[in-house]
Design a protein around this motif. Structure first.
Motif, PDB file in Angstrom:
ATOM      1  N   THR A   1       0.627  -1.213  -0.331  1.00 18.33           N
ATOM      2  CA  THR A   1       0.572   0.138  -0.280  1.00 18.33           C
ATOM      3  C   THR A   1       0.426   1.223  -0.277  1.00 18.33           C
ATOM      4  O   THR A   1       2.532   1.453   0.366  1.00 18.33           O
ATOM      5  CB  THR A   1      -0.850   0.527   1.156  1.00 18.33           C
ATOM      6  N   GLU A   2       0.387   2.163  -0.465  1.00 24.89           N
ATOM      7  CA  GLU A   2       0.640   3.772  -0.296  1.00 24.89           C
ATOM      8  C   GLU A   2       0.159   4.673   0.467  1.00 24.89           C
ATOM      9  O   GLU A   2      -0.838   4.155   1.658  1.00 24.89           O
ATOM     10  CB  GLU A   2       1.123   4.200  -1.607  1.00 24.89           C
ATOM     11  N   MET A   3       0.207   5.628   0.084  1.00 25.65           N
ATOM     12  CA  MET A   3      -0.934   6.347   1.387  1.00 25.65           C
ATOM     13  C   MET A   3      -2.074   6.125   1.656  1.00 25.65           C
ATOM     14  O   MET A   3      -2.572   5.534   0.721  1.00 25.65           O
ATOM     15  CB  MET A   3      -0.061   8.534   1.139  1.00 25.65           C
TER      16      MET A   3
ATOM     17  N   ALA B   1      11.763  -0.333  -5.693  1.00 29.86           N
ATOM     18  CA  ALA B   1      11.448   0.758  -4.789  1.00 29.86           C
ATOM     19  C   ALA B   1      11.123   2.373  -5.471  1.00 29.86           C
ATOM     20  O   ALA B   1      11.809   2.757  -6.538  1.00 29.86           O
ATOM     21  CB  ALA B   1      12.999   1.114  -4.384  1.00 29.86           C
ATOM     22  N   HIS B   2      10.939   3.392  -4.658  1.00 27.68           N
ATOM     23  CA  HIS B   2      11.165   4.199  -4.119  1.00 27.68           C
ATOM     24  C   HIS B   2      11.167   5.414  -3.104  1.00 27.68           C
ATOM     25  O   HIS B   2      10.757   4.900  -2.132  1.00 27.68           O
ATOM     26  CB  HIS B   2       9.726   4.940  -5.342  1.00 27.68           C
ATOM     27  N   PRO B   3      11.652   6.554  -2.955  1.00 24.47           N
ATOM     28  CA  PRO B   3      12.058   7.970  -2.209  1.00 24.47           C
ATOM     29  C   PRO B   3       9.950   8.461  -2.105  1.00 24.47           C
ATOM     30  O   PRO B   3       9.892   8.814  -2.838  1.00 24.47           O
ATOM     31  CB  PRO B   3      12.204   8.943  -2.691  1.00 24.47           C
TER      32      PRO B   3
ATOM     33  N   TYR C   1      13.748   6.714   0.874  1.00 26.22           N
ATOM     34  CA  TYR C   1      13.694   5.366   0.017  1.00 26.22           C
ATOM     35  C   TYR C   1      13.027   3.994   0.911  1.00 26.22           C
ATOM     36  O   TYR C   1      13.522   4.310   1.657  1.00 26.22           O
ATOM     37  CB  TYR C   1      15.163   5.035  -0.664  1.00 26.22           C
ATOM     38  N   HIS C   2      12.100   3.408  -0.252  1.00 22.35           N
ATOM     39  CA  HIS C   2      12.045   1.993   0.231  1.00 22.35           C
ATOM     40  C   HIS C   2      11.176   0.891  -0.916  1.00 22.35           C
ATOM     41  O   HIS C   2      10.887   1.436  -1.946  1.00 22.35           O
ATOM     42  CB  HIS C   2      10.748   1.947   0.732  1.00 22.35           C
ATOM     43  N   TYR C   3      11.691  -0.639  -0.349  1.00 23.81           N
ATOM     44  CA  TYR C   3      11.378  -0.896  -1.273  1.00 23.81           C
ATOM     45  C   TYR C   3       9.885  -2.107  -1.060  1.00 23.81           C
ATOM     46  O   TYR C   3       9.619  -1.720   0.201  1.00 23.81           O
ATOM     47  CB  TYR C   3      11.667  -2.757  -1.052  1.00 23.81           C
ATOM     48  N   HIS C   4       8.657  -1.969  -2.131  1.00 26.81           N
ATOM     49  CA  HIS C   4       7.741  -2.530  -2.322  1.00 26.81           C
ATOM     50  C   HIS C   4       7.897  -4.077  -2.749  1.00 26.81           C
ATOM     51  O   HIS C   4       7.180  -4.895  -2.399  1.00 26.81           O
ATOM     52  CB  HIS C   4       6.719  -1.167  -2.578  1.00 26.81           C
ATOM     53  N   MET C   5       9.201  -3.948  -3.561  1.00 29.08           N
ATOM     54  CA  MET C   5       8.756  -5.036  -4.820  1.00 29.08           C
ATOM     55  C   MET C   5       9.904  -5.718  -4.647  1.00 29.08           C
ATOM     56  O   MET C   5      11.126  -4.880  -3.945  1.00 29.08           O
ATOM     57  CB  MET C   5       8.429  -4.857  -6.124  1.00 29.08           C
TER      58      MET C   5
HETATM   59 ZN   LIG Z   1       6.380   3.856  -1.337  1.00 27.84          ZN
END
Ligand SMILES: [Zn+2]
Ligand SMILES: [Zn+2]
Length: 261
Positions: A144-146, A164-166, A172-176
């Motif tokens: 999930t995001e915000m 990932a993205h910041p 910065y964080h990994y989702h996948m």
């Molecule tokens: Zn995110």
């Protein structure tokens, strides 16, 4: 009352064995085996040896807990989010954003996890924040995001080759899964906040596990825990046909520790 154990001549075998066993009860301490094997796995040495402590990550212990600190940056791999001109810059995957709208900034993370993780009596849902930490100190997020909204195609187009993205604070964080953590393999990716490790989509024997529970984990041997441990796997599901695979969704199997910034 203290029982007296005397073998009696002429006693029948049955009576003798009954008397003997009743005496044993008073004198011996009964050792109860652990109800589940996960109770006895201590993750400390693997955590100490596998986190990239030469990459700005520190691991210390305190009582029954392990404390992992990091600056949250992917110091061991390339991403467009280092910024054009940075030595670690690389382009986005084909079809994704072409201009990094965010950047990577130094964070001050502390994750505290149990040295001997256990199954929780009541399972708690993961939320939109750090739910674990990869071996390089980068936080792991769920699907999930915000505001808890599931990742959609627009958000996914901002992911780099590491999945990932910041966020806005440069966090910065990994989702996948991704090419620097696990790409269709059995790599150890990191540890979740409940202390259980998370692996790629495969088991060490090269197969996709077929007996995963509701938390996408199971008990079994891994390269780092050859005698077996409860562990999560990345979801073996091509998410929205994007070629990305969610690291972890749903609830924790164990009781989550703290993750502060
Ligand atoms: Zn995110
Ligand atoms: Zn497994």
């Amino acid at each position: 009352m203290k029982k007296i154990c005397l073998p009696l001549l002429g006693m029948s075998l049955l009576a003798f064995s009954l008397l003997f066993s009743s005496c044993k009860k008073d004198d011996e301490t009964v050792v109860t085996p652990p109800t589940t094997t996960t109770d006895v796995v201590d993750i400390t040495s693997v955590v100490q040896s596998k986190f990239l402590t030469n990459n700005g990550v520190t691991v210390t212990t305190s009582g029954d807990n392990i404390i992992i600190k990091s600056d949250g940056r992917p110091n061991n791999h390339k991403t467009p989010y280092w910024g054009v001109g940075h030595a670690m810059y690389e382009a986005f995957p084909a079809g994704h954003a072409t201009n990094p709208g965010g950047q990577i900034l130094v964070q001050n993370y502390t994750m505290t996890i149990p040295a001997k993780p256990k199954e929780a009596t009541t399972k708690e849902a993961t939320t939109t924040f750090a739910i674990g930490m990869a071996l390089n100190g980068v936080p792991i997020f769920n699907n999930t995001e915000m505001a808890g909204q599931p990742l959609d195609a627009g958000t996914i187009s901002s992911f780099d080759g590491a999945g990932a993205h910041p966020a806005q604070a440069g966090d910065y964080h990994y989702h996948m899964t991704g090419k620097y953590t696990s790409d269709n393999d059995a790599n150890l990716i990191g540890f979740m906040r409940d202390g259980f490790p998370i692996y790629g989509r495969k088991d060490k024997d090269g197969t996709y596990p077929s007996n995963l529970d509701a938390y996408n984990g199971h008990f079994g041997p891994t390269t780092e825990f050859p005698n077996g441990i409860y562990h999560y796997h990345a979801r073996n599901e091509n998410y929205l046909n994007t070629g990305y695979y969610i690291l972890k969704s749903g609830s924790y199997y164990g009781t989550k520790g703290t993750f502060t910034k």
